[in-house]
Design a protein around this motif. Structure first.
Motif, PDB file in Angstrom:
ATOM      1  N   GLY A  10      -6.810  -0.218  -2.237  1.00 22.54           N
ATOM      2  CA  GLY A  10      -5.751  -1.078  -3.266  1.00 22.54           C
ATOM      3  C   GLY A  10      -4.780  -0.907  -2.680  1.00 22.54           C
ATOM      4  O   GLY A  10      -4.418  -0.579  -1.727  1.00 22.54           O
ATOM      5  N   ASP A  11      -3.247  -0.419  -3.257  1.00 23.17           N
ATOM      6  CA  ASP A  11      -1.979  -0.999  -2.947  1.00 23.17           C
ATOM      7  C   ASP A  11      -1.573   0.597  -2.471  1.00 23.17           C
ATOM      8  O   ASP A  11      -2.480   1.576  -2.410  1.00 23.17           O
ATOM      9  CB  ASP A  11      -0.893  -1.047  -4.055  1.00 23.17           C
ATOM     10  N   VAL A  12      -0.725   1.177  -2.412  1.00 22.77           N
ATOM     11  CA  VAL A  12       0.155   2.498  -1.503  1.00 22.77           C
ATOM     12  C   VAL A  12      -0.102   3.920  -2.427  1.00 22.77           C
ATOM     13  O   VAL A  12      -0.471   4.711  -2.204  1.00 22.77           O
ATOM     14  CB  VAL A  12       1.612   2.135  -1.438  1.00 22.77           C
ATOM     15  N   ASP A  13      -0.505   3.273  -3.936  1.00 21.61           N
ATOM     16  CA  ASP A  13      -0.703   4.422  -4.396  1.00 21.61           C
ATOM     17  C   ASP A  13      -2.328   5.209  -4.708  1.00 21.61           C
ATOM     18  O   ASP A  13      -2.178   6.434  -4.998  1.00 21.61           O
ATOM     19  CB  ASP A  13      -0.691   3.917  -6.518  1.00 21.61           C
ATOM     20  N   ALA A  14      -2.636   4.170  -4.005  1.00 25.21           N
ATOM     21  CA  ALA A  14      -3.926   4.713  -3.154  1.00 25.21           C
ATOM     22  C   ALA A  14      -3.743   5.704  -1.915  1.00 25.21           C
ATOM     23  O   ALA A  14      -5.012   6.742  -2.184  1.00 25.21           O
ATOM     24  CB  ALA A  14      -5.024   3.422  -2.866  1.00 25.21           C
ATOM     25  N   SER A  38       2.421   6.966  14.298  1.00 21.90           N
ATOM     26  CA  SER A  38       3.098   5.030  13.386  1.00 21.90           C
ATOM     27  C   SER A  38       2.040   4.738  12.767  1.00 21.90           C
ATOM     28  O   SER A  38       1.093   4.731  13.081  1.00 21.90           O
ATOM     29  CB  SER A  38       2.805   4.471  15.167  1.00 21.90           C
ATOM     30  N   ILE A  39       2.852   3.429  11.956  1.00 26.13           N
ATOM     31  CA  ILE A  39       2.158   2.806  11.192  1.00 26.13           C
ATOM     32  C   ILE A  39       1.803   0.948  11.842  1.00 26.13           C
ATOM     33  O   ILE A  39       2.776   0.748  12.500  1.00 26.13           O
ATOM     34  CB  ILE A  39       2.681   2.845   9.704  1.00 26.13           C
ATOM     35  N   ASN A  40       0.465   0.918  11.953  1.00 26.73           N
ATOM     36  CA  ASN A  40       0.659  -0.010  12.279  1.00 26.73           C
ATOM     37  C   ASN A  40      -0.042  -1.005  10.926  1.00 26.73           C
ATOM     38  O   ASN A  40      -0.415  -1.193  10.320  1.00 26.73           O
ATOM     39  CB  ASN A  40      -1.093   0.115  13.526  1.00 26.73           C
ATOM     40  N   PRO A  41      -0.676  -1.975  11.290  1.00 25.12           N
ATOM     41  CA  PRO A  41      -0.967  -3.740  10.298  1.00 25.12           C
ATOM     42  C   PRO A  41      -2.608  -3.436  10.073  1.00 25.12           C
ATOM     43  O   PRO A  41      -2.821  -2.978   8.786  1.00 25.12           O
ATOM     44  CB  PRO A  41      -1.513  -4.791  11.274  1.00 25.12           C
ATOM     45  N   VAL A  42      -3.280  -2.707  11.044  1.00 23.95           N
ATOM     46  CA  VAL A  42      -4.409  -2.090  10.935  1.00 23.95           C
ATOM     47  C   VAL A  42      -4.672  -0.823   9.348  1.00 23.95           C
ATOM     48  O   VAL A  42      -6.379  -1.484   8.482  1.00 23.95           O
ATOM     49  CB  VAL A  42      -5.201  -1.542  11.964  1.00 23.95           C
ATOM     50  N   ARG A  47      -6.689   0.088   4.683  1.00 27.91           N
ATOM     51  CA  ARG A  47      -6.381   0.472   2.632  1.00 27.91           C
ATOM     52  C   ARG A  47      -6.343  -0.393   2.037  1.00 27.91           C
ATOM     53  O   ARG A  47      -7.054   0.316   0.826  1.00 27.91           O
ATOM     54  CB  ARG A  47      -4.809   0.453   2.447  1.00 27.91           C
ATOM     55  N   ARG A  48      -6.250  -1.289   2.413  1.00 28.57           N
ATOM     56  CA  ARG A  48      -6.080  -2.943   0.932  1.00 28.57           C
ATOM     57  C   ARG A  48      -7.559  -2.803   0.759  1.00 28.57           C
ATOM     58  O   ARG A  48      -8.257  -3.939   0.263  1.00 28.57           O
ATOM     59  CB  ARG A  48      -5.539  -4.414   1.060  1.00 28.57           C
ATOM     60  N   GLY A  49      -8.333  -2.808   1.862  1.00 16.80           N
ATOM     61  CA  GLY A  49      -9.427  -3.509   1.847  1.00 16.80           C
ATOM     62  C   GLY A  49     -10.190  -4.611   2.436  1.00 16.80           C
ATOM     63  O   GLY A  49     -11.035  -5.406   2.611  1.00 16.80           O
TER      64      GLY A  49
END
Length: 301
Positions: A10-14, A38-42, A47-49
């Motif tokens: 889902g979105d960041v609320d997940a 670190s935050i990465n695109p993966v 998260r979004r599926g």
């Protein structure tokens, strides 16, 4: 330990911060108290599926592929590290207070490199360098286009290609052309300007870090039999044009990561960091990173 847990696609609320069992160190493994992740695109793609067909996860799961921190315990057989060492590594489950990973995932952080900032390096630098050194493998004097050259992966790819004596063209957006000229490359092309793309010389190869239309537009400029290496999946239409396509997933390489850390510490390689957030604000951090074009975003403990 506290960790950022993904409860469902889902979105960041997940995402939720909650207590999770602390990982135990096994033979050949190193346990680290995380200073920053670190935050990465993966991370947001999982998260979004978007990646559930190739990288399915079991919920709840902890995201995060790279961290920096201090060694607090080593497993049997580990000789390269000891408690107290400052390290960075390409791991799994990095959005947490502690993490465990195999010895080969880790590299010591140079003394003159900020430990927090080191968390920005493992995935992006290894991906960019492996794209050049192991996938595209350009030879001295060849002409190579690197798409997304101002991104963190792109910068690492430029760094590795320069070491091979390659004629580099940096592919960026029109708004980034002036900044890209500071990379010290052969030329810069605005990938969102068809007239500019048409001015590209014949390319021996492309090292792609962005995919999509940005890559599709330049395929006509690659010589027949030329190489298209991608860190973001197989490009549509490349094989049909008689091009050699090579895709890959980055892998751990502690020895090379240590070298890249030294290059960053010396100023030879620069990975920009946009902002840091507390671990508890992972939702806001992912929102910012997902917008793109902002540099690396870190979570700090």
């Amino acid at each position: 330990m506290k960790a950022v847990v993904l409860k469902a696609y889902g979105d960041v609320d997940a995402l939720a911060v909650q207590d999770m069992p602390e990982p135990k160190v096994g033979p050949g493994e190193v346990k680290v108290r995380v200073t920053a992740a670190s935050i990465n695109p993966v991370d947001w793609k999982i998260r979004r599926g978007d990646m559930k067909s190739v990288m399915p996860v079991q919920f709840p799961t902890i995201l995060g592929r790279d961290v920096s921190g201090e060694v607090i315990e080593v497993g049997t057989g580990v000789e390269a590290f000891e408690p107290g060492d400052r390290v960075m590594g390409l791991v799994n489950a990095g959005y947490a207070e502690t993490v465990v990973a195999p010895t080969e995932a880790w590299a010591k952080v140079p003394e003159n490199l900020d430990l927090r900032d080191a968390a920005a390096l493992p995935l992006v630098t290894l991906t960019g360098v492996q794209l050049i050194e192991e996938v595209v493998q350009p030879s001295q004097g060849q002409t190579l286009l690197i798409t997304g050259a101002l991104g963190a992966v792109g910068r690492a790819a430029v760094f590795a290609a320069k070491a091979r004596g390659v004629k580099i063209w940096a592919g960026v957006r029109s708004s980034q052309v002036a900044e890209a000229r500071k990379l010290g490359v052969e030329g810069v092309v605005a990938l969102d300007d068809l007239n500019d793309v048409a001015k590209l010389p014949t390319l021996d190869a492309v090292a792609d870090t962005v995919g999509g239309m940005a890559l599709t537009k330049v395929l006509e400029r690659v010589k027949h039999g030329g190489i298209v290496g991608s860190a973001v999946g197989e490009p549509k239409g490349a094989k049909e044009k008689g091009l050699t396509v090579r895709t890959f997933l980055s892998h751990t390489d502690g020895r090379r990561l240590a070298q890249l850390g030294e290059s960053v510490a010396k100023g030879d390689l620069f990975i920009p960091i946009a902002k840091t957030f507390p671990l508890t604000e992972a939702k806001d951090a992912q929102k910012l990173a997902e917008k793109g074009g902002v540099g690396k975003v870190l979570l700090v403990n």
